[in-house]
Write a protein that holds these residues in place. Structure first.
Motif, PDB file in Angstrom:
ATOM      1  N   THR A 186       0.818  -1.216   0.000  1.00 47.30           N
ATOM      2  CA  THR A 186       0.000   0.000   0.000  1.00 47.30           C
ATOM      3  C   THR A 186       0.851   1.266   0.000  1.00 47.30           C
ATOM      4  O   THR A 186       0.311   2.364  -0.065  1.00 47.30           O
ATOM      5  CB  THR A 186      -0.935   0.040   1.229  1.00 47.30           C
TER       6      THR A 186
ATOM      7  N   ASP B 270       3.246   3.830  -1.758  1.00 45.20           N
ATOM      8  CA  ASP B 270       3.725   4.296  -3.057  1.00 45.20           C
ATOM      9  C   ASP B 270       5.161   4.778  -2.956  1.00 45.20           C
ATOM     10  O   ASP B 270       6.007   4.421  -3.751  1.00 45.20           O
ATOM     11  CB  ASP B 270       2.861   5.440  -3.591  1.00 45.20           C
TER      12      ASP B 270
ATOM     13  N   GLN C  14       2.055  16.242  -8.348  1.00 50.64           N
ATOM     14  CA  GLN C  14       0.683  15.961  -7.947  1.00 50.64           C
ATOM     15  C   GLN C  14       0.434  16.668  -6.628  1.00 50.64           C
ATOM     16  O   GLN C  14       1.367  16.946  -5.873  1.00 50.64           O
ATOM     17  CB  GLN C  14       0.448  14.461  -7.730  1.00 50.64           C
TER      18      GLN C  14
ATOM     19  N   ILE D 187      -1.503  15.979  -3.174  1.00 54.08           N
ATOM     20  CA  ILE D 187      -2.081  14.837  -2.463  1.00 54.08           C
ATOM     21  C   ILE D 187      -2.541  15.287  -1.083  1.00 54.08           C
ATOM     22  O   ILE D 187      -1.844  16.052  -0.415  1.00 54.08           O
ATOM     23  CB  ILE D 187      -1.037  13.704  -2.338  1.00 54.08           C
TER      24      ILE D 187
ATOM     25  N   VAL E   7       3.522   8.036   1.484  1.00 50.54           N
ATOM     26  CA  VAL E   7       2.453   8.185   0.494  1.00 50.54           C
ATOM     27  C   VAL E   7       1.809   6.813   0.310  1.00 50.54           C
ATOM     28  O   VAL E   7       2.463   5.857  -0.097  1.00 50.54           O
ATOM     29  CB  VAL E   7       2.983   8.738  -0.844  1.00 50.54           C
TER      30      VAL E   7
ATOM     31  N   GLN F 251      -1.391   4.260  -1.107  1.00 48.17           N
ATOM     32  CA  GLN F 251      -2.301   4.074  -2.231  1.00 48.17           C
ATOM     33  C   GLN F 251      -3.445   3.185  -1.782  1.00 48.17           C
ATOM     34  O   GLN F 251      -3.224   2.098  -1.268  1.00 48.17           O
ATOM     35  CB  GLN F 251      -1.568   3.430  -3.415  1.00 48.17           C
ATOM     36  N   SER F 252      -4.664   3.674  -1.950  1.00 52.75           N
ATOM     37  CA  SER F 252      -5.844   2.864  -1.648  1.00 52.75           C
ATOM     38  C   SER F 252      -6.768   2.909  -2.858  1.00 52.75           C
ATOM     39  O   SER F 252      -6.495   3.612  -3.825  1.00 52.75           O
ATOM     40  CB  SER F 252      -6.558   3.376  -0.402  1.00 52.75           C
TER      41      SER F 252
ATOM     42  N   GLY G 151      -7.665   6.373  -3.952  1.00 50.74           N
ATOM     43  CA  GLY G 151      -6.628   7.305  -4.379  1.00 50.74           C
ATOM     44  C   GLY G 151      -5.471   7.402  -3.405  1.00 50.74           C
ATOM     45  O   GLY G 151      -5.381   6.651  -2.443  1.00 50.74           O
ATOM     46  N   SER G 152      -4.593   8.353  -3.676  1.00 53.29           N
ATOM     47  CA  SER G 152      -3.396   8.534  -2.846  1.00 53.29           C
ATOM     48  C   SER G 152      -3.700   9.368  -1.609  1.00 53.29           C
ATOM     49  O   SER G 152      -4.581  10.226  -1.615  1.00 53.29           O
ATOM     50  CB  SER G 152      -2.304   9.225  -3.653  1.00 53.29           C
TER      51      SER G 152
ATOM     52  N   THR H 295      -8.463   5.438   5.352  1.00 55.22           N
ATOM     53  CA  THR H 295      -8.902   6.359   4.296  1.00 55.22           C
ATOM     54  C   THR H 295     -10.406   6.604   4.372  1.00 55.22           C
ATOM     55  O   THR H 295     -10.863   7.738   4.240  1.00 55.22           O
ATOM     56  CB  THR H 295      -8.520   5.814   2.908  1.00 55.22           C
TER      57      THR H 295
END
Length: 183
Positions: free
Chosen positions: A63, A65, A89, A91, A118, A120-121, A124-125, A175
């Motif tokens: 998970t 990044d 980006q 975030i 960072v 990731q799910s 999104g990030s 998240t």
């Protein structure tokens, strides 16, 4: 052959340490059957260990990044979110203290660099503020009976090599809770 028993003893002890078992059945002329039994609630994952206040968390590497150092002066607010620019980006940045309470708030230096993981799910990030990056480690995950679903973002625990406990960070649950709190 000399030496094989020592290595197998280590395997047996480690499996028994997580409440598993190893049995061996040999039949002359047919071979040997090794049976290793592990609890169903057990999983081994590669994780990034981080510290937030005095608590160690194991964040599953699948998970993660990337890990970056973020200058506190680069944070901007947008629609109720703290936003951090990472690799062209923007975030959302979340301090765990906003979700779990002040005792889990990562120390944030507005005038210096801060470690951020960072994540990731499916939605999104998300950038997670942490106090310290400890390093990668294989962790044995064990669910905590009675706790599941009650603490968003925590899915279990692991006993580390030094005997301390690390909570398993559940990115999806965390998240979802962050999005619920912001709305």
């Amino acid at each position: 052959v000399s030496g094989r028993g020592v290595g197998l003893d280590v395997v047996r002890r480690n499996i028994e340490r997580v409440n598993g078992s190893v049995t061996v059945r040999s039949t002359v002329g047919e071979g040997t059957v090794w049976t290793i039994r592990l609890p169903l609630t057990l999983a081994i994952v590669q994780a990034m260990l981080v510290r937030i206040q005095n608590t160690t968390f194991a964040v599953p590497l699948d998970t993660v990044d990337e890990i970056v150092l973020v200058d506190g002066r680069s944070i901007h607010m947008a629609n109720g979110w703290a936003m951090v620019p990472i690799r062209e980006q923007v975030i959302p940045l979340v301090n765990p203290g906003h979700v779990w309470g002040a005792e889990f708030a990562a120390e944030w230096n507005d005038d210096g660099v801060n470690p951020v993981v960072v994540l990731q799910s499916a939605s999104g990030s998300l950038a997670l503020a942490v106090d310290e990056l400890i390093g990668e480690q294989e962790t044995v995950i064990k669910t905590i009976e009675g706790l599941g679903g009650q603490v968003p973002g925590v899915s279990g625990a692991s006993i580390l090599g030094d005997g301390s406990v690390a909570l398993i960070f559940d990115v999806t649950g965390f998240t979802k809770e962050v999005r619920r709190l912001v709305q």
